[in-house]
Design an enzyme around this catalytic site. Structure first.
Site, PDB file in Angstrom:
ATOM      1  N   TRP A 136       0.837  -1.778   0.098  1.00  0.00           N
ATOM      2  CA  TRP A 136       0.095   0.125   0.116  1.00  0.00           C
ATOM      3  C   TRP A 136       0.739   1.323  -0.127  1.00  0.00           C
ATOM      4  O   TRP A 136       0.496   2.498  -0.767  1.00  0.00           O
ATOM      5  CB  TRP A 136      -0.626   0.208   1.480  1.00  0.00           C
ATOM      6  CG  TRP A 136       0.941  -0.355   2.378  1.00  0.00           C
ATOM      7  CD1 TRP A 136       0.058  -1.308   2.906  1.00  0.00           C
ATOM      8  CD2 TRP A 136       0.993   0.439   2.992  1.00  0.00           C
ATOM      9  NE1 TRP A 136       0.477  -1.382   4.469  1.00  0.00           N
ATOM     10  CE2 TRP A 136       1.586  -0.400   4.512  1.00  0.00           C
ATOM     11  CE3 TRP A 136       1.089   1.664   3.089  1.00  0.00           C
ATOM     12  CZ2 TRP A 136       2.047   0.512   5.181  1.00  0.00           C
ATOM     13  CZ3 TRP A 136       2.162   2.583   4.135  1.00  0.00           C
ATOM     14  CH2 TRP A 136       2.653   1.426   5.325  1.00  0.00           C
ATOM     15  N   ASN A 137       1.904   1.428  -0.017  1.00  0.00           N
ATOM     16  CA  ASN A 137       2.816   1.864   0.375  1.00  0.00           C
ATOM     17  C   ASN A 137       3.621   3.459  -0.566  1.00  0.00           C
ATOM     18  O   ASN A 137       3.209   4.447  -0.234  1.00  0.00           O
ATOM     19  CB  ASN A 137       3.545   2.160   1.663  1.00  0.00           C
ATOM     20  CG  ASN A 137       5.108   0.819   0.179  1.00  0.00           C
ATOM     21  OD1 ASN A 137       4.544   0.733   0.068  1.00  0.00           O
ATOM     22  ND2 ASN A 137       6.721   1.159   1.143  1.00  0.00           N
ATOM     23  N   LYS A 160      -2.453  -8.597  -7.160  1.00  0.00           N
ATOM     24  CA  LYS A 160      -3.605  -8.568  -5.216  1.00  0.00           C
ATOM     25  C   LYS A 160      -3.029  -7.661  -5.076  1.00  0.00           C
ATOM     26  O   LYS A 160      -1.592  -7.077  -4.953  1.00  0.00           O
ATOM     27  CB  LYS A 160      -3.178  -9.612  -5.277  1.00  0.00           C
ATOM     28  CG  LYS A 160      -4.075 -10.236  -3.951  1.00  0.00           C
ATOM     29  CD  LYS A 160      -3.160  -9.310  -2.933  1.00  0.00           C
ATOM     30  CE  LYS A 160      -4.251  -9.583  -1.347  1.00  0.00           C
ATOM     31  NZ  LYS A 160      -4.297  -8.287  -0.387  1.00  0.00           N
ATOM     32  N   HIS A 161      -3.592  -6.512  -4.967  1.00  0.00           N
ATOM     33  CA  HIS A 161      -3.213  -5.048  -4.374  1.00  0.00           C
ATOM     34  C   HIS A 161      -3.681  -5.291  -2.482  1.00  0.00           C
ATOM     35  O   HIS A 161      -4.156  -6.429  -2.302  1.00  0.00           O
ATOM     36  CB  HIS A 161      -4.309  -3.821  -4.830  1.00  0.00           C
ATOM     37  CG  HIS A 161      -2.754  -2.325  -4.559  1.00  0.00           C
ATOM     38  ND1 HIS A 161      -1.621  -2.930  -3.631  1.00  0.00           N
ATOM     39  CD2 HIS A 161      -2.323  -1.999  -5.906  1.00  0.00           C
ATOM     40  CE1 HIS A 161      -1.690  -1.604  -4.765  1.00  0.00           C
ATOM     41  NE2 HIS A 161      -1.403  -1.381  -4.969  1.00  0.00           N
ATOM     42  N   SER A 163      -5.227  -4.938   1.037  1.00  0.00           N
ATOM     43  CA  SER A 163      -6.054  -4.585   0.671  1.00  0.00           C
ATOM     44  C   SER A 163      -6.520  -3.144   1.262  1.00  0.00           C
ATOM     45  O   SER A 163      -8.313  -3.137   1.661  1.00  0.00           O
ATOM     46  CB  SER A 163      -6.842  -5.753   1.859  1.00  0.00           C
ATOM     47  OG  SER A 163      -7.162  -7.071   1.762  1.00  0.00           O
ATOM     48  N   GLY A 212       6.723  -6.530  -0.094  1.00  0.00           N
ATOM     49  CA  GLY A 212       6.673  -6.346   0.812  1.00  0.00           C
ATOM     50  C   GLY A 212       7.028  -6.781   2.188  1.00  0.00           C
ATOM     51  O   GLY A 212       8.714  -6.694   2.333  1.00  0.00           O
ATOM     52  N   GLU A 234      10.903  -8.021  -3.351  1.00  0.00           N
ATOM     53  CA  GLU A 234      11.308  -6.767  -2.694  1.00  0.00           C
ATOM     54  C   GLU A 234      10.852  -6.976  -1.505  1.00  0.00           C
ATOM     55  O   GLU A 234      10.115  -6.563  -1.407  1.00  0.00           O
ATOM     56  CB  GLU A 234      11.476  -5.395  -3.817  1.00  0.00           C
ATOM     57  CG  GLU A 234      12.286  -4.477  -3.599  1.00  0.00           C
ATOM     58  CD  GLU A 234      11.186  -3.724  -2.156  1.00  0.00           C
ATOM     59  OE1 GLU A 234      11.088  -3.268  -0.732  1.00  0.00           O
ATOM     60  OE2 GLU A 234      10.273  -2.296  -3.088  1.00  0.00           O
ATOM     61  N   LEU A 235      11.632  -6.737  -0.004  1.00  0.00           N
ATOM     62  CA  LEU A 235      11.220  -6.932   0.822  1.00  0.00           C
ATOM     63  C   LEU A 235      11.964  -5.343   1.546  1.00  0.00           C
ATOM     64  O   LEU A 235      11.217  -4.831   1.275  1.00  0.00           O
ATOM     65  CB  LEU A 235      11.244  -8.176   1.716  1.00  0.00           C
ATOM     66  CG  LEU A 235      11.466  -9.333   0.462  1.00  0.00           C
ATOM     67  CD1 LEU A 235      11.170 -10.132   1.232  1.00  0.00           C
ATOM     68  CD2 LEU A 235       9.575  -9.491   0.237  1.00  0.00           C
ATOM     69  N   CYS A 268      10.504   1.503   2.376  1.00  0.00           N
ATOM     70  CA  CYS A 268      11.361   0.143   2.025  1.00  0.00           C
ATOM     71  C   CYS A 268      12.577   1.415   2.121  1.00  0.00           C
ATOM     72  O   CYS A 268      14.009   0.974   2.658  1.00  0.00           O
ATOM     73  CB  CYS A 268      11.414  -0.943   1.420  1.00  0.00           C
ATOM     74  SG  CYS A 268      10.529  -1.563   1.367  1.00  0.00           S
ATOM     75  N   GLU A 367      12.846  -2.911  11.358  1.00  0.00           N
ATOM     76  CA  GLU A 367      12.648  -1.819   9.738  1.00  0.00           C
ATOM     77  C   GLU A 367      11.392  -0.378  10.998  1.00  0.00           C
ATOM     78  O   GLU A 367      10.614  -1.768  11.027  1.00  0.00           O
ATOM     79  CB  GLU A 367      12.104  -2.696   8.806  1.00  0.00           C
ATOM     80  CG  GLU A 367      11.755  -1.323   7.892  1.00  0.00           C
ATOM     81  CD  GLU A 367      11.133  -1.572   6.732  1.00  0.00           C
ATOM     82  OE1 GLU A 367      11.193  -1.213   5.443  1.00  0.00           O
ATOM     83  OE2 GLU A 367      10.154  -2.838   6.511  1.00  0.00           O
TER      84      GLU A 367
END
Length: 473
Positions: A136-137, A160-161, A163, A212, A234-235, A268, A367
């Protein structure tokens, strides 16, 4: 988690959506597969025309989609407009460069002869429907930086975005449709996280990309690995921002504020750990703290707001847990450290600077997804690099130094997917983006990103191709 738009500035639920049932999911997977069989045959010029049209539409609708993003996840309106503009730029970049990035590659004549052949080349072919699990960011940018190269390569996309950004997700599907991409080329799946496994295991889905959290990445990677399907992850990130004595301290402190609080601190690649040489520590700390104090926290729809709310109540609670534990363990609060008293509703948190942070504190290794900075003092270049690497993540890094030998040391020794000197990390369509360690694997953007979901095909001839055969020149 319900699929809903909840305004993080007020906590009010504005609209909700029903999840797709199994029949609707199956129908959309079928459309993605059938669309791919046609889309892969189209020319680059055909795809580029539609990608440019999508960019034009996005530019024309920038204000309205920016307001939607701000309403759904709380970024400031100015940041939302900039995100939309960046997406249009990336669409045009891939429309312009995709054909050359995926052009046939030719071994040398000597190598072809040595292989026993008369001709050979490498061709990049699309794989098929790719599932994108997105956060979502940056609700537009995270999707577009996947979708633009994927569609230009000839793949189809299933989104799949997160929610909490359903209206942004539906807008993207509608945008690509109105731009002229055929039905099924880009589809949004209104589903919860529980549906991801079934979708990823479906044979019509050939690969996946996820941006995510680390747990989400582990889950998707495990499922895809079981099915032997390609993934790009990409975490999280805990990027260092190192400042050495040769740096312009005033400029470094100014940029550091933006680097930490961009997107309300929910990025991130935002700088999170500020590692400063002892010779300039006091000067930097004073300037940086004053800059953080001066930020205006408030309604993200107001043009004068610098920092809006966190995207969720849970996100703020997670941030508070890290700050409170650090303070209880001896960290010093230089500014912030609590909820703004003038904002009673919404999920706001003050821009915060913590000093005297030690490796034993949770905030050192986890994080911080919000406007909280940790400040460290070091007495040497080696200590700075050692501390920069002392986290499980390796997404990007920032280093402020004019010393070329120090710059070479950073390039050689910092464990990250990027090293940015005398500035802050920012993604650009022409530069590959991604991390190492627990920040994930694979790359997005540039030529590396468009080739991630291609079949790298070796074509070899044992006899000279006929006049009517494929070009191998």
């Amino acid at each position: 988690m319900p699929i809903a738009t909840v305004n993080p500035a007020t906590g009010e639920t504005l609209t909700t959506f029903d999840e797709f049932d199994h029949k609707e999911i199956d129908s959309r997977l079928a459309r993605a597969r059938w669309a791919f069989l046609d889309h892969r045959k189209t020319t680059y010029a055909y795809r580029a025309e539609r990608m440019r049209r999508a960019a034009d539409l996005l530019d024309a609708e920038r204000d309205s989609i920016a307001a939607t993003m701000t309403t759904e996840m709380g970024k400031t309106l100015a940041a939302a407009r900039a995100e939309a503009a960046k997406c249009a730029k990336a669409m045009r970049w891939y429309a312009e460069h995709a054909e050359e990035l995926l052009a046939d590659e030719h071994p040398s004549a000597a190598d072809i002869e040595d292989s026993g052949g008369t001709a050979a080349f490498v061709r990049y072919r699309p794989l098929g429907p790719v599932l994108a699990v997105m956060p979502w960011n940056f609700p537009l940018w995270q999707v577009v930086r996947f979708a633009a190269p994927a569609l230009m390569a000839g793949n189809t996309a299933l989104l799949k975005h997160a929610s909490n950004v359903p209206q942004t997700a539906l807008y993207l599907e509608d945008l690509f449709r109105r731009a002229g991409f055929p039905e099924g080329c880009f589809q949004t799946l209104l589903v919860g996280s529980a549906a991801i496994e079934g979708i990823l295991r479906d044979p019509r889905v050939v690969a996946a990309t996820l941006t995510g959290s680390e747990p989400a990445g582990r889950s998707v990677a495990a499922i895809a690995g079981d099915e032997i399907k390609k993934t790009v992850l990409e975490l999280g990130g805990s990027d260092p921002f190192v400042v050495m004595p040769s740096a312009d301290v005033a400029r470094a402190a100014e940029v550091a504020v933006t680097a930490r609080v961009q997107n309300n601190g929910q990025s991130c690649i935002a700088a999170k750990r500020f590692i400063v040489h002892a010779d300039i520590f006091e000067d930097f700390a004073a300037r940086f703290t004053e800059g953080m104090k001066a930020l205006r926290v408030g309604d993200p729809m107001e043009e004068t707001t610098d920092v809006g709310p966190l995207a969720s109540k849970q996100g703020r609670a997670d941030l508070e847990r890290l700050v409170d534990e650090a303070v209880a363990s001896g960290a010093t609060v230089l500014c912030g450290g609590e909820r703004p008293r003038h904002l009673r509703a919404g999920w706001f948190y003050e821009p915060t600077v913590l000093a005297d942070v030690t490796p034993e504190m949770l905030i050192h290794r986890e994080e911080t997804f919000g406007p909280v900075a940790t400040l460290y003092r070091v007495d040497s270049l080696g200590a700075a690099i050692e501390l920069a690497n002392d986290v499980p993540f390796g997404l990007s890094s920032n280093a402020w130094t004019e010393d070329q030998e120090e710059q070479e040391r950073f390039i050689r020794d910092v464990e990250a997917g990027g090293v940015y000197f005398n500035g802050m990390t920012a993604s650009h369509p022409a530069m590959p983006f991604g991390g190492i360690k627990r920040s994930g694997y694979g790359r997005e953007l540039a030529g590396h990103g468009i080739r991630e979901f291609c079949n790298v095909t070796t074509v070899w001839y044992g006899a000279k191709p006929g006049d009517g055969g494929p070009a191998a020149k």
